[in-house]
Design a protein around this motif. Structure first.
Motif, PDB file in Angstrom:
ATOM      1  N   TYR A 289       0.846  -1.183   0.000  1.00 42.86           N
ATOM      2  CA  TYR A 289       0.000   0.000   0.000  1.00 42.86           C
ATOM      3  C   TYR A 289       0.890   1.243   0.000  1.00 42.86           C
ATOM      4  O   TYR A 289       2.021   1.222   0.465  1.00 42.86           O
ATOM      5  CB  TYR A 289      -0.837   0.080   1.281  1.00 42.86           C
TER       6      TYR A 289
ATOM      7  N   LEU B  88      -5.117   4.512   2.870  1.00 40.39           N
ATOM      8  CA  LEU B  88      -4.163   3.632   2.210  1.00 40.39           C
ATOM      9  C   LEU B  88      -4.761   3.157   0.898  1.00 40.39           C
ATOM     10  O   LEU B  88      -5.937   2.802   0.827  1.00 40.39           O
ATOM     11  CB  LEU B  88      -3.857   2.409   3.076  1.00 40.39           C
TER      12      LEU B  88
ATOM     13  N   TYR C  91      -0.907  -6.809  -4.911  1.00 40.49           N
ATOM     14  CA  TYR C  91      -1.030  -7.819  -3.879  1.00 40.49           C
ATOM     15  C   TYR C  91      -0.692  -9.185  -4.464  1.00 40.49           C
ATOM     16  O   TYR C  91      -0.673  -9.377  -5.681  1.00 40.49           O
ATOM     17  CB  TYR C  91      -2.427  -7.826  -3.254  1.00 40.49           C
TER      18      TYR C  91
ATOM     19  N   PHE D 210       3.552   0.850   2.900  1.00 39.57           N
ATOM     20  CA  PHE D 210       3.322  -0.197   3.888  1.00 39.57           C
ATOM     21  C   PHE D 210       3.154  -1.537   3.201  1.00 39.57           C
ATOM     22  O   PHE D 210       2.435  -1.662   2.213  1.00 39.57           O
ATOM     23  CB  PHE D 210       2.066   0.095   4.711  1.00 39.57           C
TER      24      PHE D 210
ATOM     25  N   GLY E  78      -5.666 -15.551   2.444  1.00 34.93           N
ATOM     26  CA  GLY E  78      -5.774 -15.239   1.028  1.00 34.93           C
ATOM     27  C   GLY E  78      -6.930 -14.321   0.732  1.00 34.93           C
ATOM     28  O   GLY E  78      -7.450 -14.311  -0.371  1.00 34.93           O
ATOM     29  N   GLY E  79      -7.341 -13.553   1.709  1.00 35.32           N
ATOM     30  CA  GLY E  79      -8.315 -12.505   1.423  1.00 35.32           C
ATOM     31  C   GLY E  79      -9.752 -12.848   1.739  1.00 35.32           C
ATOM     32  O   GLY E  79     -10.662 -12.316   1.127  1.00 35.32           O
ATOM     33  N   GLY E  80     -10.011 -13.697   2.697  1.00 37.49           N
ATOM     34  CA  GLY E  80     -11.387 -13.977   3.071  1.00 37.49           C
ATOM     35  C   GLY E  80     -12.033 -12.789   3.749  1.00 37.49           C
ATOM     36  O   GLY E  80     -11.346 -11.869   4.187  1.00 37.49           O
ATOM     37  N   VAL E  81     -13.345 -12.808   3.872  1.00 36.65           N
ATOM     38  CA  VAL E  81     -14.041 -11.634   4.397  1.00 36.65           C
ATOM     39  C   VAL E  81     -13.753 -11.401   5.872  1.00 36.65           C
ATOM     40  O   VAL E  81     -14.013 -10.327   6.394  1.00 36.65           O
ATOM     41  CB  VAL E  81     -15.557 -11.722   4.154  1.00 36.65           C
ATOM     42  N   THR E  82     -13.211 -12.375   6.566  1.00 38.36           N
ATOM     43  CA  THR E  82     -12.850 -12.157   7.969  1.00 38.36           C
ATOM     44  C   THR E  82     -11.346 -12.003   8.136  1.00 38.36           C
ATOM     45  O   THR E  82     -10.839 -11.972   9.244  1.00 38.36           O
ATOM     46  CB  THR E  82     -13.326 -13.319   8.849  1.00 38.36           C
ATOM     47  N   ASP E  83     -10.652 -11.890   7.014  1.00 37.24           N
ATOM     48  CA  ASP E  83      -9.195 -11.856   7.055  1.00 37.24           C
ATOM     49  C   ASP E  83      -8.680 -10.605   7.751  1.00 37.24           C
ATOM     50  O   ASP E  83      -9.161  -9.510   7.490  1.00 37.24           O
ATOM     51  CB  ASP E  83      -8.683 -11.894   5.617  1.00 37.24           C
ATOM     52  N   THR E  84      -7.698 -10.764   8.604  1.00 37.84           N
ATOM     53  CA  THR E  84      -7.045  -9.633   9.255  1.00 37.84           C
ATOM     54  C   THR E  84      -5.691  -9.422   8.608  1.00 37.84           C
ATOM     55  O   THR E  84      -4.920 -10.361   8.467  1.00 37.84           O
ATOM     56  CB  THR E  84      -6.863  -9.899  10.756  1.00 37.84           C
ATOM     57  N   GLN E  85      -5.412  -8.195   8.238  1.00 38.96           N
ATOM     58  CA  GLN E  85      -4.110  -7.890   7.676  1.00 38.96           C
ATOM     59  C   GLN E  85      -3.190  -7.333   8.755  1.00 38.96           C
ATOM     60  O   GLN E  85      -3.614  -6.535   9.591  1.00 38.96           O
ATOM     61  CB  GLN E  85      -4.247  -6.894   6.520  1.00 38.96           C
TER      62      GLN E  85
ATOM     63  N   PHE F  53       0.367  -5.273   9.446  1.00 39.32           N
ATOM     64  CA  PHE F  53       1.149  -4.290   8.712  1.00 39.32           C
ATOM     65  C   PHE F  53       2.567  -4.165   9.257  1.00 39.32           C
ATOM     66  O   PHE F  53       2.804  -4.302  10.461  1.00 39.32           O
ATOM     67  CB  PHE F  53       0.477  -2.922   8.794  1.00 39.32           C
ATOM     68  N   GLY F  54       3.483  -3.861   8.346  1.00 46.16           N
ATOM     69  CA  GLY F  54       4.832  -3.504   8.725  1.00 46.16           C
ATOM     70  C   GLY F  54       4.906  -2.061   9.173  1.00 46.16           C
ATOM     71  O   GLY F  54       3.912  -1.328   9.100  1.00 46.16           O
TER      72      GLY F  54
END
Lengths: 115, 113
Positions: A35, A43, A48, A90, A97-104, A106-107
């Motif tokens: 990002y 962002l 990706y 960032f 792999g991008g599910g709707v509950t996925d948490t990202q 960050f660096g």
């Protein structure tokens, strides 16, 4: 665990120079993201990688290239830097792999200035 | 397309004041909703999330409720501390949009002692 690490932390380039931003994660995540953060714009996704061996364009890919070197590492390259690429970059990773509950996760970011 | 709108900052408060940051979204469906926080000099951290209507996310004294009828996900905290000074981002993720996060512009909060 270090989580998501990025190098360098700061960089100053002249217009036309090239550089590669490095990102690595030690959480065994499948997906990784790049990002850029500009004042007042939140962002915006550049590129990706949903899984090792795949990469896709995000919202603002022009002027950038990426490489998913292995499951851990995802690099962002500026071939010919322009002042419009002055920003904070960032890297992030996520497990599913991008599910709707996925948490990202960050660096800490790379602050890039292009003169 | 999908979008997230947050109130513009900066928001300046005194310690122990009540904080509300408004967030509304536009999406053709039912996204999952997130609040991320960015402390000075750091990357973003997930603060809380809600994955379906009427869910309430909570963490560190912050709360937000997923309101489908008003397409909103407002962030609240009853008594802020100086350590809550940060930039707060509302975001959504939506399966039909390729499961990519869409962020609002961020709201800077400054809490004074």
């Amino acid at each position: 665990n270090a989580g998501v690490t990025q190098t360098p932390k700061f960089q100053v380039l002249k217009t036309g120079q090239s550089m590669t931003l490095q990102c690595a994660q030690d959480m065994n995540h499948n997906s990784m993201y790049w990002y850029r953060q500009d004042p007042g714009m939140g962002l915006r996704l550049i590129y990706y990688s949903a899984s090792e061996g795949t990469t896709d364009k995000g919202e603002v890919p022009n002027g950038y290239n990426v490489s998913r070197l292995n499951k851990r590492e995802f690099s962002l390259r500026l071939e010919s830097a322009a002042p419009s690429q002055t920003s904070v970059y960032f890297c992030a990773s996520s497990e599913q792999g991008g599910g709707v509950t996925d948490t990202q996760y960050f660096g800490p970011g790379t602050r890039l200035t292009v003169l | 397309g999908n979008s997230v709108t947050q109130m513009e900052g900066p928001v300046t408060l005194s310690e122990e004041a009540f904080l509300t940051i408004n967030c509304t979204y536009t999406a053709t469906g039912y996204p999952s909703l997130f609040w991320y926080v960015q402390y000075p000099g750091e990357g973003l951290q997930l603060l809380l999330k809600a994955t379906k209507a009427d869910d309430k996310g909570s963490n560190k004294g912050f709360e937000a409720t997923y309101r489908k009828e008003t397409t909103s996900f407002h962030l609240e905290k009853g008594s802020v501390q100086v350590s809550d000074s940060a930039v707060y981002f509302c975001a959504l993720i939506f399966k039909a949009a390729g499961n990519k996060l869409t962020f609002g512009g961020g709201t800077r909060v400054l809490v004074k002692p």
